[in-house]
Design an enzyme around this catalytic site. Structure first.
Site, PDB file in Angstrom:
ATOM      1  N   CYS A  99      45.886  37.847  42.295  1.00 31.50           N
ATOM      2  CA  CYS A  99      44.461  37.577  42.503  1.00 31.50           C
ATOM      3  C   CYS A  99      44.286  36.291  43.305  1.00 31.50           C
ATOM      4  O   CYS A  99      43.557  36.258  44.303  1.00 31.50           O
ATOM      5  CB  CYS A  99      43.721  37.496  41.165  1.00 31.50           C
ATOM      6  N   GLU A 137      35.477  32.228  40.114  1.00 32.67           N
ATOM      7  CA  GLU A 137      36.538  31.307  40.505  1.00 32.67           C
ATOM      8  C   GLU A 137      36.047  30.295  41.546  1.00 32.67           C
ATOM      9  O   GLU A 137      35.370  30.633  42.497  1.00 32.67           O
ATOM     10  CB  GLU A 137      37.735  32.079  41.067  1.00 32.67           C
ATOM     11  N   HIS A 178      37.066  37.059  38.105  1.00 31.10           N
ATOM     12  CA  HIS A 178      38.052  37.625  37.183  1.00 31.10           C
ATOM     13  C   HIS A 178      37.321  38.300  36.018  1.00 31.10           C
ATOM     14  O   HIS A 178      36.344  37.762  35.496  1.00 31.10           O
ATOM     15  CB  HIS A 178      38.969  36.521  36.640  1.00 31.10           C
TER      16      HIS A 178
END
Ligand code: PCA
Length: 215
Positions: free
Chosen positions: A143, A80, A167
């Site tokens: 998250c 991410e 993720h």
């Protein structure tokens, strides 16, 4: 020695497992050499996640927090890039709480960028023959919430703390009931995480290479 805190999440949304929880346990049982690793499994709870994260940070005083969580449907480990100041959930958390268009931190910046080398991690995970991509959105559920909170802690309380988030796909046993959806075995997930942690340990810098999305 570099101190790294890897977090996972408890199962949520009616699932009985979360690959990120199993990955945290797997890494604790067999940590990569040359770094001081701690792991924590966070509740999928707006009320409970931040206290659990703070407790884990206080216990270990890490140099890096690498969060992990499930993103069912993604075919790769998603590295991410950005945490945004938005909670907007399609499902309630494990306490039944559901937030819609709420800030993660009232008055906080719109977003934080990951402060781990996202492209170096992506390349390192691929070099372990595990599919990985840079992701431009960690979603708007727990998250992203924890990723943002952790970035905010680094920005406001712990200068020097670096933060990233990965993720993970469904596990094969979760994908079996979802025809057509991608999955990744736990050994592959662990191989990818080992590669990412080794790159962090070795201080690998971001290569200049495009990993963006056209839309
Ligand atoms: N995945 C969810 C929350 C917990 C998890 O493992 C998410 O992507 O926000």
């Amino acid at each position: 020695m570099l101190r790294v805190l890897v977090t996972g999440f408890e199962p949520f949304g009616g699932e009985s497992v979360n690959p990120s929880e199993l990955a945290a346990h797997g890494l604790a049982a067999a940590p990569p050499p040359g770094l001081r690793l701690a792991t924590a499994v966070l509740p999928v709870s707006y009320a409970g996640a931040l206290p659990a994260l703070r407790a884990a940070i206080a216990r270990q005083e890490p140099d890096v927090v690498l969060g992990t969580g499930l993103a069912g449907g993604r075919p790769h480990i998603a590295v991410e890039r950005i945490a945004i100041n938005v909670d907007d959930a399609r499902i309630p958390d494990n306490d039944g709480a559901r937030l819609i268009d709420a800030p993660v931190v009232a008055g906080g910046p719109a977003a934080y960028f990951a402060t781990v080398p996202i492209k170096a991690l992506t390349v390192a995970i691929r070099a372990a023959l595990v599919p990985a991509e840079v992701s431009q959105s960690a979603g708007t559920f727990l998250c992203n919430h924890v990723f943002y909170q952790c970035c905010h802690i680094a920005a406001t309380e712990r200068p020097g703390l670096r933060v990233g988030f990965l993720h993970l796909p469904w596990l094969p046993e979760q994908a079996i009931t979802r025809p057509g959806e991608a999955s990744m075995t736990l050994p592959a997930v662990l191989a990818g995480l080992h590669a990412a942690l080794t790159a962090l340990r070795d201080g690998v810098a971001d290569p200049l290479r495009a990993e963006g999305a056209a839309s």
